[in-house]
Motif scaffolding. Structure first.
Motif: not given
Length: 547
Positions: A55-59, A133-134, A152-154, A272-279
């Motif tokens: 239930p929780f998306r993280t990057f 997702e916010a 990340v609400s968690r 923009p230097d995007f960082r992170g990959r979706a779980n």
């Protein structure tokens, strides 16, 4: 690239033939996903709750920053949020942003029943699946890096995703972007899930409006096409979602404090230097529902000004005086979706009328809604003191009563309700004990008949969708926003509500005499006295925040 990825990436065309094709797809999706007495919309044949998607998306790889838990320090009372005693605008800083997120998208509590443990959140969701997702877009906010951050609400934390372009000399800006992970709903609800994702977007927008009001802020939607929203939030970055469930861009809302912000969306930095990959949320999905991607592509907003030609409703008369309510933050975090209702409890007439007055499109809770109201409640009243059981209607814009009279059954009475406040267009259509019918129409759910009243929200559907297929999403947002107002108003009055997404669409229409798809029921909602389940334990949402 998957079919869903291609659908998200393909920009819709404004050519008349393409527009007609998209509208036809949207309306065909709606017809296809109707539940009926003889068959439900296509969905999974079995559910393995032990294999429910995360239930929780993280990057993974993005820098995360924990936020302070400060919502419990906000003293504003719910009844004062939009009146003369409303709090003055708070400054934009790390603590106030933390409070905004905690009260709109944060966890409200953890629940436990035997070996099972699950979270409930400030924003309600169909089946508590939370596809929304916010993202926070901040510039000049004290204590936050200028950029795009995922919430990340968690963990009540922000993950830094990208940098914004510098704009010296401009006022601070704070925006919130929303997206949907459709698989979270489709895992349980199958093809009907796209509807529920849109309803949840409306719930989330309503949650944001009330959370902002506790800080003296207003919320306004930013006109933007789906492609621009996706680019700003990084949702169009295929590599960042490789192997993971994609997010569908929904909207961006501006948070307005003291200064009026410049128009449009902020710009990303040249690098923009995007960082992170979706779980990955579900490593072994058992079903595929390609019609959801088709509906998503058909209804994507294509222009920068999807609100052209619309206008907010004029301010409404204030609703009847509220009782002495709890602090707004405590009420918002204490809101729950009722699971069972007391089939004997009566609702006082003043409470009933206050909830209906709060649905006036000019009421403060609809401040973010720059659209002509297109959703109109039909009410099945079961137990309201001083009001006969039966079917009632509440047209929400001028001239709509005549439209509904022509569209609904010719034997409906359309009698104004004595005692209704001036400006509240409440009509009695028929006196009847509708409890059994309401239960049947709501997929045989007892909660629809055990409450004091149940609402079916009728939408002006086909003509709007034919003119702009994006309106299919927008109508569901309006329904979800209405639902969030009812959730919190019920909570403030000591009762409880719950949304009902499962109902037999065309059986509702036949009961009301509706022919064709110019009017369609989009969402049901019920309100009553809750019955608690003593087996379910409640635990704190976060360490350090009291219940």
């Amino acid at each position: 690239m998957t079919t869903a990825d291609a659908a998200l990436a393909a920009p819709p065309s404004a050519e008349p033939e393409a527009l007609a094709r998209r509208a036809a797809l949207a309306l065909a999706y709606h017809r296809r996903t109707k539940h009926g007495l003889k068959a439900y919309a296509a969905g999974p044949e079995t559910l393995d709750w032990d294999a429910q998607p995360d239930p929780f998306r993280t990057f993974d790889g993005a820098t995360a920053e924990a936020l302070p838990l400060v919502a419990h320090t906000i003293e504003a009372r719910f009844g004062d949020l939009f009146g003369p005693a409303a709090p003055p605008p708070a400054p934009f800083d790390r603590e106030t942003v933390a409070a905004l997120l905690e009260l709109s998208f944060g966890l409200a509590a953890w629940k436990r029943l035997g070996p099972d443990r699950w979270a409930v959140r400030a924003n309600p969701s169909s089946g508590n699946l939370h596809p929304t997702e916010a993202y926070v877009i901040a510039r000049g906010v004290a204590g936050l890096d200028d950029g795009v951050h995922h919430y990340v609400s968690r963990d009540h934390a922000l993950e830094r995703r990208a940098r914004l372009a510098p704009e010296p000399g401009t006022p601070a800006r704070l925006l919130v972007g929303l997206s949907s992970i459709q698989w979270r709903e489709a895992w349980k609800y199958g093809e009907r899930a796209f509807r529920y994702c849109q309803l949840d977007t409306g719930h989330a927008l309503g949650a944001l409006v009330f959370a902002a009001a506790t800080l003296g802020w207003r919320v306004k939607l930013v006109p933007a096409g789906a492609g621009d929203v996706a680019a700003l939030l990084g949702l169009d970055r295929v590599a960042d979602f490789s192997g993971a469930e994609r997010e569908d861009p929904e909207l961006v809302a501006e948070i307005i404090g003291v200064d009026d912000p410049p128009p449009g969306l902020p710009a990303l930095a040249a690098d923009p230097d995007f960082r992170g990959r979706a779980n990955v949320l579900d490593r072994h999905p058992l079903y595929r529902w390609p019609v959801i991607a088709e509906a998503s592509a058909a209804t994507a907003s294509e222009g920068a000004s999807p609100m052209a030609g619309e206008g907010a409703a004029p301010p409404a008369a204030p609703p009847p005086a509220a009782p002495d309510t709890a602090r707004a933050a405590a009420l918002i975090l204490g809101r729950r979706s009722a699971q069972r209702l007391d089939a004997r409890a009566m609702l006082p007439m003043p409470a009933f009328l206050r909830m209906l007055a709060a649905l006036d499109p000019g009421a403060p809770a609809f401040q973010a809604w720059d659209f002509t109201p297109r959703l109109h409640p039909v009410l099945f009243v079961h137990r309201v003191e001083g009001l006969a059981s039966g079917v009632y209607a509440l047209p929400r814009r001028r001239g709509m009563a005549e439209v509904l009279k022509a569209a609904l059954r010719p034997d409906f009475a359309w009698s104004p309700v004595p005692g209704a406040p001036e400006g509240l267009p409440l009509y009695r259509l028929a006196e009847a004990d509708a409890r059994g019918v309401t239960r049947t129409l709501s997929c045989h759910q007892a909660i629809a008949s055990d409450g004091a009243f149940t609402i079916a929200l009728l939408a002006e559907l086909a003509p709007l969708v034919a003119a702009d297929p994006w309106r299919y999403r927008q109508l569901h947002w309006e329904a979800g926003l209405i639902g969030q107002v009812l959730y919190l108003e019920a909570e403030a009055l000591g009762v409880r509500g719950t949304g009902i997404g499962c109902f037999f669409d065309d059986e509702v229409h036949r009961l009301l005499g509706i022919d064709g798809d110019a009017l369609q029921s989009l969402y049901h909602f019920t309100v009553g006295a809750p019955v608690a389940d003593p087996r379910i334990l409640t635990e704190p949402a976060y360490a350090g925040r009291p219940l």
